[in-house]
Design an enzyme around this catalytic site. Structure first.
Site, mmCIF file in Angstrom:
data_model
loop_
_atom_site.group_PDB
_atom_site.id
_atom_site.type_symbol
_atom_site.label_atom_id
_atom_site.label_comp_id
_atom_site.label_asym_id
_atom_site.label_seq_id
_atom_site.Cartn_x
_atom_site.Cartn_y
_atom_site.Cartn_z
ATOM 1 N N PHE A 111 35.593 40.813 50.060
ATOM 2 C CA PHE A 111 36.965 41.145 49.426
ATOM 3 C C PHE A 111 36.698 40.563 48.233
ATOM 4 O O PHE A 111 37.718 41.237 47.081
ATOM 5 C CB PHE A 111 37.970 40.328 49.812
ATOM 6 C CG PHE A 111 38.102 38.965 49.507
ATOM 7 C CD1 PHE A 111 39.219 38.805 48.933
ATOM 8 C CD2 PHE A 111 37.961 38.023 50.261
ATOM 9 C CE1 PHE A 111 39.415 37.824 48.137
ATOM 10 C CE2 PHE A 111 37.725 36.897 49.753
ATOM 11 C CZ PHE A 111 38.888 36.093 48.740
ATOM 12 N N LYS A 112 35.948 39.624 47.561
ATOM 13 C CA LYS A 112 35.633 39.509 46.374
ATOM 14 C C LYS A 112 35.318 40.538 45.092
ATOM 15 O O LYS A 112 35.086 40.658 43.695
ATOM 16 C CB LYS A 112 34.346 38.338 46.149
ATOM 17 C CG LYS A 112 34.614 37.346 47.292
ATOM 18 C CD LYS A 112 36.229 36.203 47.097
ATOM 19 C CE LYS A 112 36.291 35.049 47.345
ATOM 20 N NZ LYS A 112 35.489 34.109 47.408
ATOM 21 N N ASP A 113 34.479 41.555 46.146
ATOM 22 C CA ASP A 113 33.948 42.481 45.202
ATOM 23 C C ASP A 113 35.035 43.271 44.437
ATOM 24 O O ASP A 113 34.745 44.310 43.370
ATOM 25 C CB ASP A 113 32.699 44.084 45.529
ATOM 26 C CG ASP A 113 31.905 43.067 46.365
ATOM 27 O OD1 ASP A 113 31.515 42.922 45.502
ATOM 28 O OD2 ASP A 113 31.373 43.804 47.590
#
Length: 462
Positions: A111-113
């Site tokens: 999800f950090k992308d």
């Protein structure tokens, strides 16, 4: 729109200066001076927008026209153009009451992308427009580092150093960071845990002379842009639910550093009609204890099957506490001084009631995490990564019978095969992940010693 520090001792800043400051110069965290409001009518108008279009609607509420719209549009479409799903964050229906928002379709399968692909473009844009050198410094419990490196690798005018706890991230997380052999990337593997790495980062950003001399910029969720970019998928997910305006919609969010769940809190303050925000943690359950008892007290560190949440000191907790005390910087500063001095914060009475109105929480044990993975694989054929499994377990424990819950799938299960293997479930790795195992690694092992870390940074940044 201006941005101010939670501790009240920084002059109001514009959007770009807030991005560059990261951690506020007074040690606080930057927040908007006022939260933009989104009406029900506007939400209805946004229902048919693509992810990129929705992103632009939300982010431009905060940018003060400092970035020309066409430039921001180009950054948004570039950031999400390499995601494997055209929706960017597709919503998967598991049952009538449970949907999973898949946040792992970016280049590092986490999800950090979603935020860091944009931040990489934004930092590159600022560097070129202002002619500034940007040296990014961050700590990771696993996913932030890989996503941040991927977002800025090879970009002119930018160098990035990431600290990660040696041996305390998954093998795939480690490989995604350390197989990058670009001259503008340095990986420091620290003998310690994530909280140790994060503490060094905060101390270095708090040293204003060092911060200025080496042009340090933040990539962790202490930087408000991370929070802002993540609010978009709360709105996007909500708007994908048929008849959402007439339903009770909850979000169950795996949370370690409090950034992802705080993005939901911000979305709710903006006007998104979220019923419950459920905090899913693991055995490092400081946030569960706070919600249930009012005591925020870092305790002993425990390694779990969901290592990205193996965190005791949640950076973004200060942002929430600021709103909990009525945006009173003096009161907030007193709480944070007490935390540093006494090792804990306690709220009670009306404040605790407010906390429990804002959140519910569940700390998921290792065994329950694996049981949840096994259950959903068998019943629905859907394979959860261990962090997502914690979110689903929280939905089961905290959701009501007539409510719809959106749980975040924060990572692809291939990133945490060590845990998946314990269930006896086999999985096929995506080709980009499988290829990592054949690549050489590039990392420097260092003791948990600030002086040694500083020497490494001085040599790298020049």
């Amino acid at each position: 729109m201006k941005f101010i520090s939670t501790r009240g001792n920084v002059e109001p800043k514009g959007f770009i200066d807030t991005v560059l400051m990261g951690l506020a110069d007074d040690g606080g965290l930057m927040v908007p001076s006022e939260i933009p409001q989104v009406s029900a009518a506007t939400l209805a108008e946004w229902r048919t927008l693509s992810y990129q279009e929705l992103f632009l609607k939300i982010v431009t509420l905060y940018t003060n026209d400092e970035i020309p719209y066409e430039d921001l549009k180009q950054m948004a479409y570039t950031s999400y153009g390499n995601f494997r799903a055209p929706e960017v964050t597709p919503l998967h229906k598991v049952s009538d009451s449970l949907h999973v928002l898949e946040l792992f379709h970016g280049p590092t399968f986490a999800f950090k992308d979603v935020a860091l692909q944009f931040m990489g473009e934004l930092y590159s844009y600022i560097s070129k427009k202002r002619g500034e050198i940007i040296h990014i410094l961050g700590a990771t419990s696993g996913d932030t580092g890989a996503a941040a490196i991927q977002g800025v690798r090879g970009k002119e005018g930018i160098k990035i150093c990431i600290l990660h706890p040696h041996g305390k991230v998954s093998k795939v997380q480690e490989l995604q960071m350390t197989t990058v052999d670009d001259s503008n990337v340095l990986n420091l593997s620290v003998e310690g845990n994530f909280d140790d790495c994060q503490q060094v980062i905060k101390e270095l950003f708090g040293d204003l002379d060092f911060k200025s001399r080496y042009h340090l910029r933040a990539i962790n969720s202490i930087n408000f842009v991370r929070i802002l970019a993540q609010t978009v998928y709360y709105f996007y997910a909500y708007l994908q639910i048929d008849g959402s305006a007439d339903k009770q919609i909850n979000f169950s969010v795996p949370s370690g550093n409090f950034g992802n769940i705080f993005s939901g809190y911000l979305a709710k303050r903006m006007g998104l009609p979220i019923r419950k925000l459920m905090i899913a943690t693991n055995e490092n359950n400081i946030l569960e204890r706070f919600v249930n008892t009012g005591e925020y007290k870092p305790g002993g560190f425990t390694s779990t099957y969901s290592p990205s949440m193996d965190i005791q000191v949640a950076s973004n907790f200060e942002r929430y506490l600021y709103y909990l005390v009525g945006e009173d910087s003096a009161k907030l500063s007193a709480y944070m001084s007490g935390l540093q001095r006494e090792g804990s914060i306690t709220v009670s009475g009306a404040d605790l009631q407010r906390v429990q109105a804002d959140f519910s929480a569940l700390g998921v044990k290792n065994a329950q995490c694996l049981e949840t993975i096994t259950k959903y694989s068998g019943e629905s054929g859907y394979l959860l990564d261990p962090h997502t499994a914690c979110g689903v377990a929280a939905y089961e424990a905290l959701g009501g019978p007539d409510e719809t819950t959106i749980t975040f799938a924060t990572a692809h299960p291939a990133k945490f095969n060590e845990a998946i293997q314990l269930t006896g479930i086999g999985q096929e790795f995506p080709a980009p992940i499988q290829a990592l195992f054949e690549m050489p690694q590039h990392q420097t092992l260092v003791d948990y010693d600030k002086a040694e870390i500083v020497r490494q940074l001085q040599a790298f940044y020049g």
